[in-house]
Design a protein around this motif. Structure first.
Motif, PDB file in Angstrom:
ATOM      1  N   LEU A 146      -4.582  -2.409   4.795  1.00 46.21           N
ATOM      2  CA  LEU A 146      -4.491  -1.060   4.256  1.00 46.21           C
ATOM      3  C   LEU A 146      -5.900  -0.570   4.017  1.00 46.21           C
ATOM      4  N   ASP A 147      -6.276   0.434   4.775  1.00 42.97           N
ATOM      5  CA  ASP A 147      -7.576   1.033   4.562  1.00 42.97           C
ATOM      6  C   ASP A 147      -7.531   1.854   3.283  1.00 42.97           C
ATOM      7  N   GLU A 148      -8.654   1.965   2.630  1.00 42.00           N
ATOM      8  CA  GLU A 148      -8.718   2.793   1.430  1.00 42.00           C
ATOM      9  C   GLU A 148      -8.416   4.239   1.785  1.00 42.00           C
ATOM     10  N   ILE A 149      -7.752   4.918   0.868  1.00 36.94           N
ATOM     11  CA  ILE A 149      -7.393   6.317   1.061  1.00 36.94           C
ATOM     12  C   ILE A 149      -7.843   7.083  -0.173  1.00 36.94           C
ATOM     13  N   LEU A 174       1.086  11.816   0.743  1.00 35.82           N
ATOM     14  CA  LEU A 174      -0.143  11.112   0.394  1.00 35.82           C
ATOM     15  C   LEU A 174      -0.339   9.850   1.227  1.00 35.82           C
ATOM     16  N   TRP A 175       0.769   9.199   1.557  1.00 37.71           N
ATOM     17  CA  TRP A 175       0.692   7.967   2.345  1.00 37.71           C
ATOM     18  C   TRP A 175       2.054   7.704   2.952  1.00 37.71           C
ATOM     19  N   ARG A 176       2.045   7.229   4.179  1.00 35.41           N
ATOM     20  CA  ARG A 176       3.300   6.885   4.860  1.00 35.41           C
ATOM     21  C   ARG A 176       3.063   5.715   5.792  1.00 35.41           C
ATOM     22  N   ASN A 177       3.978   4.760   5.757  1.00 31.22           N
ATOM     23  CA  ASN A 177       3.962   3.647   6.693  1.00 31.22           C
ATOM     24  C   ASN A 177       4.981   3.980   7.778  1.00 31.22           C
ATOM     25  N   SER A 190       6.802   5.537   1.709  1.00 32.25           N
ATOM     26  CA  SER A 190       5.921   6.687   1.534  1.00 32.25           C
ATOM     27  C   SER A 190       5.629   6.954   0.065  1.00 32.25           C
TER      28      SER A 190
END
Length: 132
Positions: free
Chosen positions: A10-13, A35-38, A44
């Motif tokens: 997981l890269d920093e976001i 904001l984030w989704r796999n 998410s």
């Protein structure tokens, strides 16, 4: 640091949510900032805004666990009277039927799913993208 074999990377976001525009969903009065989704699992994290009077019109269930933290407003599950207000945490287990809902005032929540949102697109969304 070395991650264990098979652990996801997981890269920093960092997202400035104040300058990120809301995306209006196909259900009137519902907006999101993803904001984030796999993409592989459907998990998410999103900010969801319900305009005053917005409603999820029918009882429904989710294909994964749903968690919400209310940042502001007043959002009610009308069949049970469960109400989210600022500071409330709500956890709804996979497969649990809940709803309908009503936003008594503009409400913003952080919504987290640990997998896909719905087993199939609910009738109140006309855009498939809104069900993910």
């Amino acid at each position: 640091m070395t991650l264990p074999d098979g652990a996801p990377t997981l890269d920093e976001i960092l997202i400035n949510t104040a300058t990120t525009p809301w995306r209006e969903k196909s259900l009137k009065g519902v907006h999101e900032k993803m904001l984030w989704r796999n993409e592989a699992t459907g998990a998410s994290v999103a900010l969801i805004k319900f305009d005053k009077g917005a409603s999820i019109p029918e009882p429904h269930l989710h294909a994964s666990n749903q968690m919400m933290f209310c940042l502001s407003g007043h959002y009610e599950y009308t069949a049970t009277g469960v109400a989210l207000k600022a500071g409330s945490f709500y956890c709804n287990p996979k497969g649990n039927v809940h709803g309908p809902t009503l936003a008594h005032e503009e409400t913003i929540v952080i919504e987290i799913y640990d997998g896909p949102h719905y087993p199939m697109k609910p009738s109140w969304y006309t855009d498939e993208k809104d069900a993910h």
